[in-house]
Design a protein around this motif. Structure first.
Motif, PDB file in Angstrom:
ATOM      1  N   VAL A   1       0.903  -1.089   0.138  1.00  0.00           N
ATOM      2  CA  VAL A   1      -0.156  -0.033   0.006  1.00  0.00           C
ATOM      3  C   VAL A   1       0.914   1.414  -0.032  1.00  0.00           C
ATOM      4  O   VAL A   1       0.658   2.197  -0.789  1.00  0.00           O
ATOM      5  N   ARG A   2       1.909   1.174   0.922  1.00  0.00           N
ATOM      6  CA  ARG A   2       2.728   2.409   0.925  1.00  0.00           C
ATOM      7  C   ARG A   2       3.548   2.633  -0.498  1.00  0.00           C
ATOM      8  O   ARG A   2       3.879   3.757  -0.933  1.00  0.00           O
TER       9      ARG A   2
ATOM     10  N   ALA B   1      -1.272   7.167   2.359  1.00  0.00           N
ATOM     11  CA  ALA B   1      -1.861   5.831   2.639  1.00  0.00           C
ATOM     12  C   ALA B   1      -1.852   5.727   4.110  1.00  0.00           C
ATOM     13  O   ALA B   1      -2.231   4.526   4.319  1.00  0.00           O
ATOM     14  N   GLU B   2      -1.647   6.544   5.073  1.00  0.00           N
ATOM     15  CA  GLU B   2      -1.678   6.246   6.323  1.00  0.00           C
ATOM     16  C   GLU B   2      -3.098   5.753   7.061  1.00  0.00           C
ATOM     17  O   GLU B   2      -2.868   4.810   7.862  1.00  0.00           O
ATOM     18  N   GLU B   3      -4.049   6.395   6.456  1.00  0.00           N
ATOM     19  CA  GLU B   3      -5.187   5.811   7.177  1.00  0.00           C
ATOM     20  C   GLU B   3      -5.565   4.208   6.617  1.00  0.00           C
ATOM     21  O   GLU B   3      -6.074   3.632   7.632  1.00  0.00           O
ATOM     22  N   VAL B   4      -5.348   4.178   5.351  1.00  0.00           N
ATOM     23  CA  VAL B   4      -5.376   2.805   4.890  1.00  0.00           C
ATOM     24  C   VAL B   4      -4.628   1.967   5.669  1.00  0.00           C
ATOM     25  O   VAL B   4      -4.923   0.602   6.233  1.00  0.00           O
ATOM     26  N   VAL B   5      -3.283   2.412   6.008  1.00  0.00           N
ATOM     27  CA  VAL B   5      -2.500   1.478   6.858  1.00  0.00           C
ATOM     28  C   VAL B   5      -2.666   1.324   8.116  1.00  0.00           C
ATOM     29  O   VAL B   5      -2.848   0.233   8.780  1.00  0.00           O
TER      30      VAL B   5
ATOM     31  N   SER C   1       2.331   8.890  -0.240  1.00  0.00           N
ATOM     32  CA  SER C   1       1.662   9.893   0.680  1.00  0.00           C
ATOM     33  C   SER C   1       0.142   9.538   0.436  1.00  0.00           C
ATOM     34  O   SER C   1      -0.570   9.128  -0.165  1.00  0.00           O
TER      35      SER C   1
ATOM     36  N   ALA D   1       1.079   4.137  -2.905  1.00  0.00           N
ATOM     37  CA  ALA D   1       0.472   5.527  -2.695  1.00  0.00           C
ATOM     38  C   ALA D   1       1.646   6.106  -1.317  1.00  0.00           C
ATOM     39  O   ALA D   1       1.026   6.041  -0.336  1.00  0.00           O
TER      40      ALA D   1
END
Lengths: 588, 376
Positions: free
Chosen positions: B224-225, B232-236, B230, B228
């Motif tokens: 995921v990182r 992607a933190e919410e998904v991570v 930048s 994307a």
């Protein structure tokens, strides 16, 4: 020094010490102060404990307590693999008709007997909830209940719900807030998309064991296989990108790559039994017995249909939902017998749901129905039964029709065993035994013989046709199933120019339903239906007032059915191709 | 004997013991129950029972088989009853002392001087041990502890169930609590290897699961990182939350638990005889032993190898006197003149850690199972 069974011999604390039951102290207190139950009771205490010990999964314990379940080696093998090797997390992907439900029931029962499952949830398509409950209750004595209200999540430890209902609030929160020992998802291909609410809902359930049942784990592309396996055992097929790189061999996602490796990984999570070369069900022959209604019956049928069409047309917004359902029942009953209809008409004529004019029409219809003493269809049935000595199952949906047929057949000297939902379990057993014995006809309502082996009969008569094709399929499944060795004859009785004639046209001539293996129809209809059931689609067409509009709508539905059947055949072939070596052949 | 026969015998006896009139005709058991039993089992006054599914429905009979609710209730009833008993053990023959000595490999007649016989008290504790993780295994154990002794040992269940003569109730059983503590320690030791094997297997499964979960979710985070860098933190965070939830689920599933519960207690008054035995050969010596007709064991001398002071003793051809544990391992190098009675079942198991032995106990179940296999 080896470990000695004598006390105090070990110098180290065990890594997993035994936790002793605090209740032991109470036993000691009573042992020191009160009279005993006697030496025999003491001995029986020990024997009871030893009889009930759980020894892992060395064998299936449940067989002797199952009712109406024939013991098949492939099912036993599947259940033991799930219990021993897959540790309760598996995709049961048998071909249609090989008994995935029985395999799931076996696993459930084995866990329940061992005290490892005390809360279980079965998620099914809406149309299969009752069937699952009946099978779990009658065959496996598992007290499953169908979800009716949000309180049921607390109330019933063994619950059946449709996936659609369970994922919606307030049910979704209640389901996610429960710790399930086992979750079963039937028709699990509905979880093929991991972005879907279905997938996320099932993934979010707190569960120890999980069984996913589907005959077609892949329908459109290989992603679906990844999503299904990852729901069960994330990482089994690596991460998504690794999966794509390793195991997907074409841009459209339909071709597998590194097939041997993929199948090897699938073997750890999937059981897929296929029919062996030597395993084939005997042929099924379908016979149509069309009937021309008598003038009185014809007039009643047409008048009732006119009433239903008039009321249906006005029902939106005016009549309550209950009235709409009553109209469906009425239309179905008139397809069964005038006796089934008469009672409903009599009730409707007093119902405040209908206006004064409608009630007057209903009273007139009730009088017409009660004046008819004989139905042509019953005579046709009598003639058919006279034409051979074979035992026959005769199915009707309605108790009034059943009672009428019993009178007619017995008057003709034909012996009858009667079976319906209101009978006590012992009376049901007796009916089956009588039919196995000297009774010629097993006369049964829709509840007829669920979970009972009736394969010793080879002729089945649909005296009336349920509008839900799955119910017709269930009837056929009573005799045309594993264990049947002789050709099976399915006889459909229907009256010309009725909704049942439409039904026969669609199911027999369009999709050749009567040639399908039991279970396949659901997969075809599942693709077709969308939000409406087949019954609703049929009623929508039947209640169109213009004959031309009815014909056109029927053609459209027929074409959709044909497309669904073609699509199903293609998917089945593809699954066989990709998953073949995961499969084990079911013995004959 | 059919597979259902032991079950049938148990059910008939258990219902009769609880006050029912039980008669059997063909494969059907007819039961007439008193009010108390009707309430306890939720059954009508008269009831027909069958034990083979093919006979279900005969006379409206109810099926009794593993998994049937009525059997479950009958088992529970039997387990609630009969939790303590007392009686006196009587020798079966005049030669019980020499038979016990010979059975343990001691000289049985020559060189034996029999001393005084006194009544001694033995406590028998039966326990049910349950090991659970994502699977479950249970064993049944009978542990005997002489009154005022610091040691106990496991005996076969059928020995523990030997008939006793009625004996006047002694009132409070002094030493019962402390004997229970000894029995609990004995049980802990007796099941140590079995529990350890179970725990080991569970941990292997847990380790595999955890490894797979980390591999999948951490790999997914990397993907995921990479896709994307930048935003992607919410998904991570969502993926990591899911990973943690799955890990918790795995721990709950595979965490092993071992529990033991006391099933019943029996107080046995047994004549206990002291004897002096002269041992010949390389390890010639005189040893003082005690024997009783209930456990039929020979006790007294310390184990020549491990020094354990209490419990049954066995003599090797080399004249070594060993405890049960040492005798079992000693037998691998030198056969016993008389093997200690073994109640160790041999169930199929997954690969056990090196040095792990078969689980002890559960004698009744295996005896029951084998007797069913014998067939008619």
């Amino acid at each position: 020094m080896s470990a000695s069974p004598e006390a105090g011999s070990s110098s180290t604390e065990p890594a997993l010490p035994l936790a002793f039951d605090p209740e032991d102290r109470e036993v000691l207190r009573l042992a020191g102060t009160s009279a005993s139950d006697g030496a025999r009771a003491w001995r029986l205490n020990g024997r009871a404990h030893r009889l009930s010990l759980v020894q892992g999964f060395d064998r299936l314990l449940s067989w002797p307590s199952l009712r109406g379940v024939t013991r098949y080696e492939h099912q036993e093998r599947a259940a033991l693999r799930v219990l021993r090797e897959m540790r309760g997390r598996a995709i049961l992907a048998d071909e249609v008709g090989l008994g995935k439900t029985v395999e799931a029931g076996l696993v459930l029962k084995e866990y329940a007997i061992r005290g490892l499952v005390g809360r279980a949830l079965i998620l099914t398509p809406p149309g299969l909830r009752t069937q699952w409950r009946e099978e779990m209750q009658e065959k496996f004595s598992l007290p499953f209940e169908v979800l009716r209200s949000v309180q049921d999540w607390e109330r019933h430890p063994f619950l059946i719900a449709s996936l659609d209902t369970a994922k919606r609030e307030p049910h979704g929160s209640a389901a996610r807030g429960t710790a399930w020992d086992l979750v079963v998802v039937d028709e699990a291909h509905h979880l093929k998309n991991r972005e879907s609410r279905n997938w996320r809902f099932v993934a979010g359930l707190h569960k120890k064991y999980m069984l996913l049942l589907t005959a077609t784990p892949i329908q459109n592309d290989m992603d679906e296989l990844f999503n299904l396996v990852s729901l069960l055992k994330p990482g089994q097929l690596h991460t998504y990108e690794e999966f794509q790189t390793r195991y997907v061999g074409s841009p459209d996602g339909r071709m597998p790559a590194r097939v041997t490796e993929l199948r090897s990984r699938l073997r750890d999570v999937m059981v897929r039994n296929r029919r062996g070369i030597s395993f084939t069900l005997p042929p099924r022959r379908v016979h149509s017995l069309p009937v021309r209604l008598s003038p009185e019956e014809r007039r009643l049928y047409d008048d009732v249909t006119d009433f239903v069409r008039d009321a249906w047309g006005m029902s939106i917004g005016r009549l309550p939902l209950t009235a709409k359902l009553i109209l469906i029942v009425l239309q179905r009953e008139i397809g069964s017998s005038t006796f089934a209809t008469a009672r409903t008409l009599a009730k409707m004529q007093d119902s405040p749901m209908f206006g004064p004019d409608e009630r007057e029409r209903l009273a007139d219809l009730a009088r017409q129905a009660m004046a008819i003493q004989d139905n042509v269809k019953a005579s046709r049935l009598r003639d058919f039964l006279r034409s051979s000595d074979e035992k026959a199952l005769v199915f009707t949906q309605y108790l009034r029709t059943l009672e009428y047929l019993k009178r007619v057949l017995e008057a003709d000297g034909i012996t009858v065993a009667v079976y319906h939902g209101s009978l006590a379990p012992a009376a049901k057993d007796e009916a089956v035994r009588a039919f196995r014995g000297d009774r010629r006809v097993f006369l049964s309502t829709e509840a007829g013989g669920e979970g009972r082996n009736l394969q010793f009969a080879h002729t089945l008569v649909n005296y009336d046709l349920p509008w839900n094709p799955l119910r017709i399929e269930q009837r056929i499944g009573r005799v045309h199933r594993l264990g049947q060795e002789r050709e099976v004859h399915v006889v459909n009785l229907w009256a010309e120019d009725t909704v049942e004639q439409y039904l026969i046209e669609l199911l027999d001539r369009k999709i050749h339903m009567f040639e399908l293996v039991v279970g396949e129809l659901d997969l075809i209809l599942g693709d077709l239906e969308g939000r409406k059931s087949f019954e609703e689609l049929l009623m929508d067409i039947w209640t169109l007032k213009e004959a031309e509009a009815r014909r056109a709508a029927m053609q459209r539905l027929g074409a959709a059915l044909v497309r669904a059947r073609t699509q199903y055949d293609a998917v089945k072939e593809w699954n066989d191709e990709v998953l073949r070596p995961v499969s084990e052949e079911a013995p004959a | 004997m059919s597979e259902a026969e032991p079950l049938r015998a148990f059910v008939a006896e258990a219902l009769a013991d609880a006050g029912a009139e039980v008669t059997g005709h063909g494969g059907v058991l007819w039961v007439r129950s008193p009010e108390s039993l009707r309430q306890a089992l939720e059954i009508p006054e008269t009831l027909a029972l069958v034990f083979e599914s093919e006979r279900v429905g005969e006379f409206g009979a109810e099926l009794i088989a593993p998994g049937s609710y009525l059997l479950e209730r009958i088992l529970q009833l039997a387990m609630r009853r009969g939790r303590w008993d007392r009686g006196k053990a009587q020798p079966e023959s005049d030669r019980w002392i020499s038979e016990a000595l010979a059975g343990a490999g001691f000289p049985a007649t020559e060189g034996v001087s029999v001393g005084e016989t006194k009544d001694g008290v033995l406590f028998v504790f039966t326990f049910r041990v349950a090991l659970t993780s994502d699977e479950k295994r249970e064993t049944f154990h009978a542990i005997v502890v002489p009154a005022a002794s610091e040691a106990g040992w496991e005996i076969p269940a059928d020995l523990a169930e030997a008939p006793l003569s009625p004996f006047p109730p002694p009132g409070l059983s002094p030493g019962l609590e402390s004997a229970y503590e000894v029995a609990a320690r004995t049980l802990q030791e007796a099941t140590r290897d079995f529990v350890e094997t179970f725990r080991g297997n569970g941990l292997i499964a847990l380790e595999e699961e955890v490894h797979r979960i980390f591999g999948y979710f951490d790999g997914t985070v990397r993907e995921v990182r990479a896709a994307a860098p930048s935003g992607a933190e919410e998904v991570v965070r969502a993926i990591e939350a899911e990973r943690d939830r799955r890990l918790t689920e795995a721990l709950e599933r595979f965490e092993p638990h071992a529990t033991a519960s006391l099933c019943s207690v029996r107080t046995v008054v047994a004549p206990t005889t002291a004897a002096r035995v002269r041992m010949e050969g390389e390890l010639a010596r005189e040893v003082d032993v005690v024997v009783d007709p209930f456990t039929r064991s020979v006790r007294g001398p310390s184990c020549d190898r491990c020094g354990q002071p209490a419990g049954p003793r066995f003599v090797l051809p080399s004249r070594e006197i060993l405890c049960t544990g040492c005798a079992a391992t000693g037998a691998e190098s030198a056969p016993l003149r008389a093997r200690p009675r073994s109640d160790t079942p041999r169930p199929r198991r997954r690969a056990a850690p090196a040095g792990a032995r078969s689980p002890p106990g559960s004698t009744g179940r295996f005896r029951f199972a084998s007797s069913r296999r014998r067939g008619p």
